[in-house]
Structure formats: structure tokens, C-alpha cells
Design an enzyme around this catalytic site. Structure first.
Site, PDB file in Angstrom:
ATOM      1  CG  ASP A 188       3.450   4.026 -13.941  1.00 32.94           C
ATOM      2  OD1 ASP A 188       2.589   4.164 -13.057  1.00 32.94           O
ATOM      3  OD2 ASP A 188       3.221   3.468 -15.033  1.00 32.94           O
ATOM      4  CB  SER A 201       3.318   8.513  -7.793  1.00 33.11           C
ATOM      5  OG  SER A 201       2.120   7.783  -7.704  1.00 33.11           O
ATOM      6  NE  ARG A 228       7.602   2.482  13.046  1.00 37.29           N
ATOM      7  CZ  ARG A 228       8.774   1.845  13.070  1.00 37.29           C
ATOM      8  NH1 ARG A 228       9.400   1.568  11.934  1.00 37.29           N
ATOM      9  NH2 ARG A 228       9.330   1.505  14.220  1.00 37.29           N
ATOM     10  NE  ARG A 280      -4.015  -0.332 -14.774  1.00 37.96           N
ATOM     11  CZ  ARG A 280      -4.409   0.754 -14.150  1.00 37.96           C
ATOM     12  NH1 ARG A 280      -5.561   1.285 -14.451  1.00 37.96           N
ATOM     13  NH2 ARG A 280      -3.650   1.343 -13.246  1.00 37.96           N
ATOM     14  N   GLY A 331      -2.239   3.758  -6.741  1.00 34.17           N
ATOM     15  CA  GLY A 331      -2.787   2.588  -6.048  1.00 34.17           C
ATOM     16  C   GLY A 331      -2.023   2.322  -4.761  1.00 34.17           C
ATOM     17  CG  ASP A 387       4.612  -1.162 -12.860  1.00 33.42           C
ATOM     18  OD1 ASP A 387       4.980  -0.709 -11.755  1.00 33.42           O
ATOM     19  OD2 ASP A 387       3.630  -0.715 -13.474  1.00 33.42           O
ATOM     20  CG  ASP A 441       0.975  -3.049 -10.818  1.00 33.74           C
ATOM     21  OD1 ASP A 441       0.235  -3.903 -10.288  1.00 33.74           O
ATOM     22  OD2 ASP A 441       0.548  -2.020 -11.363  1.00 33.74           O
ATOM     23  CB  ALA A 489       0.095 -21.433 -12.758  1.00 37.18           C
ATOM     24  NE  ARG A 534     -16.334 -27.718 -10.935  1.00 37.51           N
ATOM     25  CZ  ARG A 534     -17.216 -27.333 -10.021  1.00 37.51           C
ATOM     26  NH1 ARG A 534     -16.818 -26.662  -8.968  1.00 37.51           N
ATOM     27  NH2 ARG A 534     -18.480 -27.605 -10.176  1.00 37.51           N
ATOM     28  CB  THR A 564       3.387  -0.019  -7.496  1.00 36.72           C
ATOM     29  OG1 THR A 564       2.582  -0.840  -8.365  1.00 36.72           O
ATOM     30  CG2 THR A 564       4.819  -0.046  -7.999  1.00 36.72           C
ATOM     31  NE  ARG A 621     -18.082 -23.888 -11.472  1.00 32.16           N
ATOM     32  CZ  ARG A 621     -18.741 -24.658 -12.348  1.00 32.16           C
ATOM     33  NH1 ARG A 621     -18.467 -24.580 -13.634  1.00 32.16           N
ATOM     34  NH2 ARG A 621     -19.687 -25.492 -11.919  1.00 32.16           N
ATOM     35  NE  ARG A 626      -5.432   4.679  -9.755  1.00 35.63           N
ATOM     36  CZ  ARG A 626      -4.375   3.869  -9.679  1.00 35.63           C
ATOM     37  NH1 ARG A 626      -3.188   4.309 -10.017  1.00 35.63           N
ATOM     38  NH2 ARG A 626      -4.501   2.627  -9.256  1.00 35.63           N
TER      39      ARG A 626
HETATM   40  O1  F6P Z   1      -1.065  -0.148 -10.116  1.00 40.15           O
HETATM   41  C1  F6P Z   1      -1.604  -0.919  -9.128  1.00 40.15           C
HETATM   42  C2  F6P Z   1      -2.899  -1.533  -9.570  1.00 40.15           C
HETATM   43  O2  F6P Z   1      -3.362  -2.321  -8.516  1.00 40.15           O
HETATM   44  C3  F6P Z   1      -2.864  -2.340 -10.875  1.00 40.15           C
HETATM   45  O3  F6P Z   1      -2.343  -3.632 -10.741  1.00 40.15           O
HETATM   46  C4  F6P Z   1      -4.315  -2.335 -11.259  1.00 40.15           C
HETATM   47  O4  F6P Z   1      -4.446  -2.553 -12.636  1.00 40.15           O
HETATM   48  C5  F6P Z   1      -4.743  -0.954 -10.857  1.00 40.15           C
HETATM   49  O5  F6P Z   1      -3.876  -0.541  -9.820  1.00 40.15           O
HETATM   50  C6  F6P Z   1      -6.181  -0.840 -10.397  1.00 40.15           C
HETATM   51  O6  F6P Z   1      -6.440   0.497 -10.131  1.00 40.15           O
HETATM   52  P1  F6P Z   1      -7.748   1.040  -9.384  1.00 40.15           P
HETATM   53  O7  F6P Z   1      -7.633   0.667  -7.935  1.00 40.15           O
HETATM   54  O8  F6P Z   1      -7.718   2.504  -9.594  1.00 40.15           O
HETATM   55  O9  F6P Z   1      -8.919   0.347 -10.015  1.00 40.15           O
END
Ligand code: F6P
Length: 323
Positions: A107, A109, A25, A175, A15, A133, A131, A190, A166, A129, A247, A76
Site C-alpha cells: 500500500d 509503495s 525478471r 498488522r 517489505g 491486504d 499480507d 487452528a 500443550r 506483499t 508456549r 521504506r
Molecule cells: O507488510 C509486510 C510486513 O511483513 C507486515 O506483515 C509486517 O507487519 C511488517 O511488514 C514488518 O515490517 P518490518 O520488516 O519493517 O519490520
């Protein structure tokens, strides 16, 4: 030390994340700065298998520092992961005279980079990334920008939520990892943050909303990580249980785009340069990380293990502040 005029290649994979261009760069210019030749590989591991190489001169990476996405493209690649894919890719890199490869990604990659190392190619990973993560580094390239994108969007949603009194369920990416949800939840105040790592039930969410109403709140914001549930059914169930309009907003890929924040530009510049330094020093099979504002390298296998713990104190703070 690599050759006197090392050929260092860079690819982006998985991603995309804001700041990847700044990393490309930095890899290219740091390589040239040290007398080497920089090579860009288009479309990640897929483009590598298709021999899509392009020489990166100083001017080729000009004007991209502030651009989102990745101008090299990304993928990917199922072909790379299929049997024989890694060996074929390593052969191609050898045939092109590549002395070292920088892989910017997450991860999956990094696993590919480790396999290329095992096939004899010196590789260094740079964490790209949204994420955040990857284990072993405080932060990954793109996380800060995505956080700011979410904060901006939630601010807009809050305006209308408040006008109509609301509740909104806002789904953010992640994910397997709730890092974006937790941090954006705190950044946006939040009322409830739902994470893949922390078990939750709808009664608790409903109770948080009802308690808020009793305490005079004019709206409620529920931040849901995509790996913690599905926004639309959750909103429907909450609406039935709490007896008020709920909503839904799924922020989706808007979180991956946009011009990188100043923080991400600097982070990517530092990390791309650190990757080149590592290769020139003869390191391989390592990832670049950031700890206490310093870049360092550590094993790729540590980075992709998903042992990145959420900050428990931040989770507790979020609970305390959303009372
Ligand atoms: O890993 C980055 C990410 O944006 C995740 O947060 C998300 O679940 C996933 O990629 C979405 O992947 P794709 O763009 O392949 O739908």
C-alpha cells in the site's frame, strides 16, 4: 504507445515478498521482448533518489526466478515521503529518460506510485506483499509462499504440542489485516484464530481450549495475527486461566523469506508482464490485479484503500471445524 524503444524501470519497495524477483525478471524480459530497454532501480524509492539505476539485460535477471527476497533491494524511504521528495524523484526519472515505471510493493509503495504519476511519470503497480491486504485483487505476490512457510512451521510446533499436550500461541504477520492468520489458521486446523478485524476476548480463547480438552484434543493451537494482540502476555494469561502450560512462537520475518512457491512464481511472472503491457498501451496510475485467474488493471487509489474484506464464509468454516 510509448517510444519505439521505451525505457521501462522497475523497483521493489516496502517489505520484501517471495516472488518479487520473479516479477522483476518478468518486467525486464517482457520489456526486452517488445524491443524496449529495462532498467532496475536499487533499494526502492531511496535508491531512486540516489540515482541508483542499473541496466537489466536478459542475463542480469537469469537465475533469480526461484530466489526469495529482491535482488534489487528494497526500502521504506522517509526521504521520498518528505516534502519535495516525489518531485525530485520525478525529475531524476525524466533525466534518465524513463518512459514508464513499475512499482512492486504494497500500500505505501502504491501511494508513492500514484504521486509519481501526478508528477508526470507513467506508473503501474504490481502487488508484492505477503499480507494480501490490497483491495481489488484476489491475491498478492508472496502470500502463498508465506502461507506455506507458516503451515510448515505450525506442523512442527504441532508435533511437540501433541507430545506434551500443550497449548501454543503462534503469532503470524499482519498488522492491519488478518488474511495470513485466517488462511493459515484454516490450513493448519487452528483451534482458535485471532484477527485484527474481529473483536475477541481471552475468556472465549480459554473456553475454546477447555472445550477441546473435554472433547479429547491432545493439544491446542491458537493463531494470533500480530495486529490482534501480543503473543507473550496472551500466553501467560491463558496459562493462568486454563491451568496448563502455554508456549509461544513468534514466526516473525521467517514468513517473508524463502524460495517462492510455484504459484507465486507464475503469479509474479504474469503480473510483471501485465504491468509492461499496460505501460506500453499508455496506461498509468493503475495496479495489476488477479480476478478469476485473469490479470487486469484498475486504479491504484482503489488498491491501497484497505477495503479488502476477509472472507466471512472462511471465518465461519474455521469456527465450525475447530469445535
Ligand atoms: O507488510 C509486510 C510486513 O511483513 C507486515 O506483515 C509486517 O507487519 C511488517 O511488514 C514488518 O515490517 P518490518 O520488516 O519493517 O519490520
Amino acid at each position: 504507445m510509448l517510444d519505439e524503444r521505451p525505457r521501462i524501470a522497475v523497483l521493489t519497495s516496502g517489505g520484501d515478498a517471495p516472488g518479487m524477483n520473479a516479477a522483476i525478471r518478468s518486467v525486464a524480459r517482457k520489456t526486452i521482448f517488445h524491443g524496449g530497454e529495462a532498467i532496475g532501480i536499487m533499494h526502492g524509492y531511496e535508491g531512486l533518489l540516489d540515482r541508483r539505476f542499473a541496466s537489466l539485460a536478459v542475463g542480469d535477471v537469469g537465475g533469480i526466478l526461484d530466489r526469495g527476497g529482491t535482488f534489487l533491494g528494497t526500502s521504506r524511504s522517509a526521504r521520498f515521503q518528505a516534502p519535495g521528495g516525489v518531485d525530485q524523484a520525478a525529475e531524476i526519472l525524466r533525466a534518465e529518460g524513463i518512459d514508464g515505471l513499475v512499482v512492486v510493493g504494497g500500500d505505501g509503495s502504491y501511494r508513492g506510485a500514484e504521486e509519481l504519476h501526478e508528477a508526470g511519470i507513467p506508473t503501474v503497480g504490481v502487488p508484492g506483499t505477503i499480507d494480501n491486504d490490497l483491495s481489488g485483487t484476489d491475491i498478492t505476490i508472496g502470500f502463498d509462499t508465506a502461507l506455506n512457510t507458516i503451515a510448515d512451521a505450525v506442523g512442527k510446533v504441532r508435533d511437540t504440542a501433541s507430545s506434551h499436550e500443550r497449548t501454543f500461541v503462534i503469532e503470524v504477520m499482519g498488522r492491519h489485516c488478518g488474511m495470513l492468520a485466517l488462511h493459515s489458521g484454516v490450513a493448519c486446523g487452528a483451534d482458535c484464530i485471532l484477527l485484527p478485524e474481529v473483536p475477541w476476548n481471552i475468556e472465549e480463547v480459554c473456553s475454546a481450549i477447555e472445550t477441546g480438552v473435554r472433547r479429547g484434543k491432545k493439544h491446542s493451537i491458537v493463531i494470533l495475527a500480530e495486529g490482534a494482540g501480543h503473543a507473550f502476555p496472551l500466553a501467560e494469561d491463558l496459562s493462568g486461566m486454563c491451568g496448563q502450560a502455554v508456549r509461544t512462537v513468534v514466526l516473525g520475518h521467517i514468513q517473508r523469506g524463502g524460495s517462492p512457491s510455484g504459484f507465486d512464481r507464475i503469479l509474479a511472472s504474469r503480473m510483471g508482464a501485465a504491468a509492461v503491457d499496460a505501460l506500453l498501451a499508455g496506461e498509468t496510475n493503475v495496479a495489476v490485479g488477479l480476478r478469476c485467474a485473469e490479470t487486469f488493471t484498475y486504479p491504484l487509489s482503489v488498491a491501497y484503500k484497505h477495503e479488502h474484506q476477509l472472507d466471512q464464509r472462511l471465518i465461519e468454516l474455521a469456527r465450525a471445524l475447530s469445535l
